[in-house]
Design an enzyme around this catalytic site. Structure first.
Site, PDB file in Angstrom:
ATOM      1  N   LYS B  28      -2.324  80.651 -75.441  1.00 15.78           N
ATOM      2  CA  LYS B  28      -3.709  81.010 -75.770  1.00 15.78           C
ATOM      3  C   LYS B  28      -4.017  80.640 -77.211  1.00 15.78           C
ATOM      4  O   LYS B  28      -3.159  80.819 -78.091  1.00 15.78           O
ATOM      5  CB  LYS B  28      -3.900  82.514 -75.539  1.00 15.78           C
ATOM      6  CG  LYS B  28      -5.347  83.003 -75.656  1.00 15.78           C
ATOM      7  CD  LYS B  28      -5.432  84.502 -75.380  1.00 15.78           C
ATOM      8  CE  LYS B  28      -6.881  84.983 -75.358  1.00 15.78           C
ATOM      9  NZ  LYS B  28      -6.970  86.442 -75.068  1.00 15.78           N
ATOM     10  N   SER B 103     -10.182  87.502 -71.371  1.00 14.16           N
ATOM     11  CA  SER B 103     -10.495  86.394 -72.240  1.00 14.16           C
ATOM     12  C   SER B 103      -9.468  85.256 -72.170  1.00 14.16           C
ATOM     13  O   SER B 103      -9.764  84.154 -72.622  1.00 14.16           O
ATOM     14  CB  SER B 103     -10.613  86.893 -73.683  1.00 14.16           C
ATOM     15  OG  SER B 103      -9.355  87.348 -74.158  1.00 14.16           O
ATOM     16  N   SER B 127      -7.500  91.350 -70.905  1.00 14.83           N
ATOM     17  CA  SER B 127      -7.637  89.900 -71.068  1.00 14.83           C
ATOM     18  C   SER B 127      -6.485  89.066 -70.512  1.00 14.83           C
ATOM     19  O   SER B 127      -6.611  87.844 -70.429  1.00 14.83           O
ATOM     20  CB  SER B 127      -7.854  89.545 -72.538  1.00 14.83           C
ATOM     21  OG  SER B 127      -9.161  89.881 -72.921  1.00 14.83           O
TER      22      SER B 127
END
Lengths: 92, 422
Positions: B28, B103, B127
């Site tokens: 990420k 996310s 997330s």
């Protein structure tokens, strides 16, 4: 913002505290959205007072010198530097 | 790549051998990679190149993994769909035309599309688990303190943990083995993960497992999602588990408590972005307050501004007791409720998300609608507990995730139970 509606002036005030410029459109849009969101947050009033058990301990290390990032690396992402320092805008 | 999974595609080779040798990992883009830009999905950090690796990245490299790219994400982790990214939306490989969740949407999509064997995300209020559920893969949110956050760009630091994705529970557990454990650079880490062997716990043995089902987390959920959830519970029953219903009255307030706390922490954490030491510059005209405000207007997107402003408001004089203090009360209450329910059950089960994946663009204009989708994931972060999302099946062709929650540092138990399903 204590009542239901959120005024554009209040949005501007908070944005000023947070150092975020907003244009007029953003202020109006946020005012509407904040009214909905804050109304939803109001339901926290129903939460009883709760005994909080803090199960926390400080984590310390010996205060000894050790290598850290050198200044060239630390400055590499700065938009501007001067004589090995970050260059900031005027304070006032 | 049509799905727009990565913000930056760059290979970072790890050691020649190790437990993850030959494995590819998507990371990420809020996890620092030395020499490879780390944008947090934001224009603010479009050109930011970290001078050091996050601890989890260093551990990946030591374990022999190859990093294949920095995955797309909601800007600074603020979103449930990955649509708030400055770098555009990511399509869901498991359900084209739908959001991958957020996310950590790019991370989950990378695994679902086969672009990486494994992925790392971060989970502040769901997330990791939300995109795992929406993309039909496995995602783990570790107990607070199990995994080092050194090098993770902070959003809500009392809530967040870095967590792994994999196609199977065993894969995700093997990645957790590598990243878990104490780190002197993150004082909130604990030693419980130091000698863990999570992958070995993926035996699929659920004989005698007691599952508690919190009724509040089924109320208001989509009918097809609930049906798929019960099918998965029935599958666990067939393998020897049993369930009973439990009540967690506090979770009715979890979403609002979560958002007040996360936004408050965000307003403080994101104060560092002033465009002087790194990030988008506001120039040098005018005084510092003016140029900082300009840098932040230009560098941040709508959702980030919304959360900074609401967080600033919630902490401001006259409102602190009404919002922040009450949210902390709610947090303590949620924690008590979970602890109590877990004395009578080994794990707690619910749908990970109360809804199937949104269509792309569906939720962007209504932030509150997006927040409410986090009803089942946020309580776990408030309680500091571990949870796993595992594919439960589909409703109308859209993936549904089952969430299991366990006691603090009970990751092995979760992995054992979830591995009965994937």
């Amino acid at each position: 913002m204590s009542d239901d509606a959120v005024s554009p002036e209040e949005v501007r005030h908070v944005a000023d505290l947070a150092r975020v410029d907003l244009d007029d459109d953003e202020v109006d849009r946020f005012a509407g959205q904040f009214a909905d969101i804050l109304e939803y947050f109001e339901t926290l009033d129903e939460v009883p007072e709760v005994d909080r058990e803090a199960d926390l301990a400080n984590v310390m290390r010996p205060d000894e010198e050790r290598p850290s990032l050198d200044s060239e690396e630390a400055l590499r992402n700065a938009p501007e530097t001067e004589d090995g320092y970050f260059k900031g805008p005027n304070v006032s | 790549m049509s799905e727009n999974i990565f913000i930056t595609e760059e290979r970072i080779e790890g050691a020649d051998d190790g437990p993850l040798a030959g494995k590819t990992v998507a990371v990420k883009d809020n996890i620092s990679t030395a020499g490879v830009r780390t944008t947090c999905g934001s224009k603010m950090l479009e050109e930011y190149v970290p001078p050091y690796d996050a601890t989890v990245v260093a551990r990946l490299k030591e374990a022999g993994a190859t990093i294949v790219g920095k995955a797309n994400m909601d800007e600074f982790g603020m979103g449930t769909t990955t649509e708030t990214s400055y770098f555009g939306e990511t399509d869901n490989p498991a359900a084209p035309g739908h959001v991958p969740g957020g996310s950590s949407g790019g991370s989950a999509a990378a695994v679902a599309a086969g672009e990486a064997d494994l992925a790392l995300g971060s989970d502040t209020g769901g997330s990791v688990r939300c995109p795992a559920a929406f993309c039909g893969v496995v995602g783990i949110k570790p107990t607070y303190g199990l995994v080092s956050r050194y090098g993770l760009v902070a959003y809500g630091n009392s809530l967040e943990q870095i967590g792994p994705f994999g196609e199977t529970v065993e894969d995700a557990a093997a990645l957790l083995d590598v990243i878990a454990g104490s780190d002197e650079r993150d004082a909130t880490t604990r030693s419980e993960g130091d000698d863990a062997n999570y992958a070995d716990a993926a035996t699929g043995d659920v004989d005698g497992l007691q599952i508690g089902v919190p009724t509040e987390l089924l109320e208001g959920a989509d009918e097809g999602v609930v049906e798929t959830f019960w099918d998965a519970i029935a599958e666990l029953e067939d393998k020897g588990a049993s369930y009973h219903e439990v009540s967690l009255p506090s979770v009715e307030h979890a979403v609002e408590a979560y958002y007040v706390i996360a936004m408050s922490e965000a307003s403080s954490n994101l104060a560092r972005f002033d465009g002087v030491r790194y990030g988008h510059s506001g120039g040098y005209d005018g005084n510092w307050n003016e140029t900082f405000a300009k840098a932040r207007e230009e560098g941040f997107g709508d959702e980030v501004k919304r959360r900074i402003l609401l967080g600033t408001y919630a902490l401001s004089a006259g409102y602190h007791d009404k919002y922040y203090k009450k949210a902390q009360d709610a947090r303590a209450w949620v924690k008590q409720d979970f602890d109590e329910a877990l004395t009578e059950a080994d794990v707690l089960a619910s749908p990970t998300m109360p809804v199937p994946p949104f269509e792309l663009g569906e939720s962007l204009d209504d932030p509150l609608k997006m927040y409410l989708a986090d009803a089942n994931t946020t309580p776990v972060n408030l309680a500091d507990l571990p949870a796993i999302s595992v594919p439960a099946g589909e409703t109308d062709g859209l993936p549904v995730g089952l969430q299991l929650v366990g006691p603090a540092f009970g990751e092995e138990r979760l992995i054992r139970a979830a591995s009965a399903l994937a």
